[in-house]
Design a protein around this motif. Sequence first.
Motif, short mmCIF file in Angstrom:
data_model
loop_
_atom_site.label_atom_id
_atom_site.label_comp_id
_atom_site.label_asym_id
_atom_site.label_seq_id
_atom_site.Cartn_x
_atom_site.Cartn_y
_atom_site.Cartn_z
N LEU A 193 0.59 13.58 1.91
CA LEU A 193 -0.17 12.33 1.56
C LEU A 193 -1.12 11.78 2.66
N PRO A 194 -1.57 12.58 3.68
CA PRO A 194 -1.84 12.01 4.68
C PRO A 194 -3.96 11.12 4.74
N THR A 195 -3.82 11.17 3.92
CA THR A 195 -5.01 10.62 3.62
C THR A 195 -4.95 9.44 2.59
N LEU A 196 -4.01 9.16 2.77
CA LEU A 196 -3.92 8.02 1.31
C LEU A 196 -3.37 6.84 2.21
N THR A 197 -2.39 6.91 3.18
CA THR A 197 -1.36 6.05 3.52
C THR A 197 -1.71 4.66 3.16
N ARG A 198 -2.83 4.65 3.17
CA ARG A 198 -3.54 2.57 3.66
C ARG A 198 -4.62 2.40 2.35
N ARG A 199 -4.14 3.28 1.03
CA ARG A 199 -4.74 3.14 0.09
C ARG A 199 -3.77 2.50 -0.64
N PRO A 200 -4.22 1.14 -0.94
CA PRO A 200 -3.42 0.60 -2.37
C PRO A 200 -3.34 0.93 -3.02
N ILE A 201 -2.15 1.05 -4.17
CA ILE A 201 -1.58 1.75 -5.38
C ILE A 201 -2.18 1.24 -6.52
N ALA A 202 -3.51 0.54 -6.65
CA ALA A 202 -4.55 0.72 -8.01
C ALA A 202 -5.13 1.25 -8.22
N SER A 203 -5.44 2.11 -6.14
CA SER A 203 -6.92 2.96 -6.63
C SER A 203 -6.79 4.41 -6.47
N ASN A 229 1.04 -0.53 0.21
CA ASN A 229 -0.05 -0.02 0.30
C ASN A 229 0.79 1.34 0.08
N VAL A 230 0.21 1.86 0.30
CA VAL A 230 0.76 3.85 -0.32
C VAL A 230 1.90 3.62 1.47
N LEU A 231 1.89 3.81 2.14
CA LEU A 231 2.21 3.87 3.46
C LEU A 231 3.91 2.64 3.38
N ALA A 232 3.33 1.68 3.46
CA ALA A 232 4.59 0.17 2.19
C ALA A 232 5.87 0.73 1.90
N ASN A 233 4.81 1.05 0.69
CA ASN A 233 5.53 2.20 -0.25
C ASN A 233 6.55 2.80 -0.24
N GLY A 249 -2.79 9.41 -11.47
CA GLY A 249 -2.68 9.66 -11.90
C GLY A 249 -1.36 10.84 -10.74
N GLY A 250 -2.20 11.96 -10.36
CA GLY A 250 -0.76 12.34 -9.80
C GLY A 250 -0.25 12.04 -8.40
N GLU A 251 -1.58 11.66 -7.97
CA GLU A 251 -0.98 11.03 -6.20
C GLU A 251 -0.09 9.89 -6.33
N LYS A 252 -0.03 8.67 -7.94
CA LYS A 252 0.76 8.10 -7.75
C LYS A 252 2.08 8.48 -7.44
N GLN A 253 2.12 9.82 -8.62
CA GLN A 253 3.08 10.74 -8.83
C GLN A 253 3.90 11.01 -7.44
N ARG A 254 3.01 12.02 -6.41
CA ARG A 254 3.76 11.98 -5.09
C ARG A 254 3.70 11.15 -3.97
N VAL A 255 3.28 9.62 -4.07
CA VAL A 255 4.07 8.65 -3.59
C VAL A 255 5.31 8.17 -4.72
N ALA A 256 5.82 8.56 -5.56
CA ALA A 256 6.61 7.71 -6.32
C ALA A 256 7.45 9.14 -5.59
N LEU A 257 7.36 10.01 -5.55
CA LEU A 257 8.36 11.09 -5.09
C LEU A 257 8.69 10.88 -3.60
N GLY A 258 7.73 10.68 -2.99
CA GLY A 258 7.95 10.33 -1.63
C GLY A 258 9.41 9.59 -1.16
N ARG A 259 8.67 8.20 -1.92
CA ARG A 259 9.21 6.75 -1.86
C ARG A 259 10.74 7.27 -2.04
N ALA A 260 10.94 8.23 -3.44
CA ALA A 260 12.06 8.03 -3.34
C ALA A 260 13.35 9.04 -2.47
N LEU A 261 12.75 10.40 -1.60
CA LEU A 261 13.17 10.98 -0.81
C LEU A 261 13.33 10.37 0.32
N LEU A 262 12.29 9.32 1.01
CA LEU A 262 12.92 8.38 2.03
C LEU A 262 14.19 8.31 2.19
#
Lengths: 223, 213
Positions: free
Chosen positions: B117-127, B93-97, B130-143
């Motif tokens: 991203l607080p409201t997205l953390t428990r969501r599965p990636i498939a849900s 999910n988003v948090l695990a990513n 495009g913009g939300e996925k972009q932010r998650v990928a950016l956040g994952r790289a920053l972490l």
Amino acid sequence: MLPEDWQIVWFTTWVSALGVALIIPPGLALAWLLARFQWPGKSIVETLVALPLVVPPVATGLILLKLLGRRGPVGGWLHQTFGVDIVFSAPAVVVALAVMSFPLLVRSARTAFEEVPKRLEDIARTLGRGPWNVFLTISLPLARRGLAGGVVLAFARALGEFGATIMVAGFIMGKTTTLSLAIYQNVQQGDDAHALRLLAVCIAMAFVALWISERLSRRRTNA
Amino acid sequence: MSLVLENIVLPLAEFELRVNLKLDALVTGLTGPSGAGKTSLLELIAGVRRPSRGGITLDGVPLANAASRSFLAPEKRRVGYVPQDLALFPHLNVLANLRYGGSEPKLLEKVVEVLELPTLTRRPIASLSGGEKQRVALGRALLAAPRILLLDEPLSNIDDRLKEKILPYLQRVRHEFQVPMIYVTHSKAELGALCDEVLTMEMGQISGSLRLT
């Protein structure tokens, strides 16, 4: 079904399960190496692994007999070191089933690993994870359905094994008798009705195993 | 930050990528026609590809050197790479990513806050959109606390309305994290909004450069 028939069904199930359990670690490791890397001798290993699929099972059984017999290199060492004899015993059945199922497990697992986008593994590496960590956290979970399908398929193959088993383990009632051997023995003795009852059980078990394997691979395709 | 690509050669399908470059701007834009070799250049820096000639160093640390056959594994480079397809892990999910990149609590909190991203953390990636996925990928790289962040056309697959929403996030990342970036795009507006220097690439070679600040 007689009580000894259920004993045969139980014996066949657990030796098949044990045989497949034994080949899961080396089978997955080899499948992973075949799916992801180029290395010298790869095509030879690929061919060797596939051999039990095309060589008559009896021939594979004969090779095992020569290897595991008391005068064979492996069997001789086991006898001298541990005082253990494998041939014509339940462990021999397990070895025969493991060897005969190995190619199916490796082939299915290889396909499952190849279906995991390499891109995800590459990106996982850039996030600070080493190759082993990436294997456990990305490749294995994403390939799990295909791998489970391969395991079930290998188990189904083991359930029906005959040629290699009879060569290396013989037919010893209550000790090495699997469903396939029991069916053959009953036909030889003219007890067709008994053989047909065992055949029905054999088909039912293989059907369930293949059905599960197909379901797993179909879900993977749809995923 | 100092990234040096010295006499790099990488054979591609139709031409050779040949680059001799020193980057020291906070955000370097990389633009040029499709198939010019921009993604290949990022992959060389990230360690997904190996150069057939030349060497790459980042802040004096050798990342790859074809002559000495040395190659620093991608996991040891601390080079964050957000590819065009994002490569989010579909089984997490988003948090695990996000945590896959790193789970240092303060940084995680900051990334979640800056990228909203607080409201997205428990969501599965498939849900995700495009913009939300972009932010998650950016956040994952920053972490993963990168020394440099490589962004490959981060806004190319989302519509104009969303682009307007995501661009401020990228500006916030630039401002809040101060991580040097190489930003690949075709958009002049994005280059102007984010970059200090812009390089143009054609047929595997840098054909022009422009300082914006």
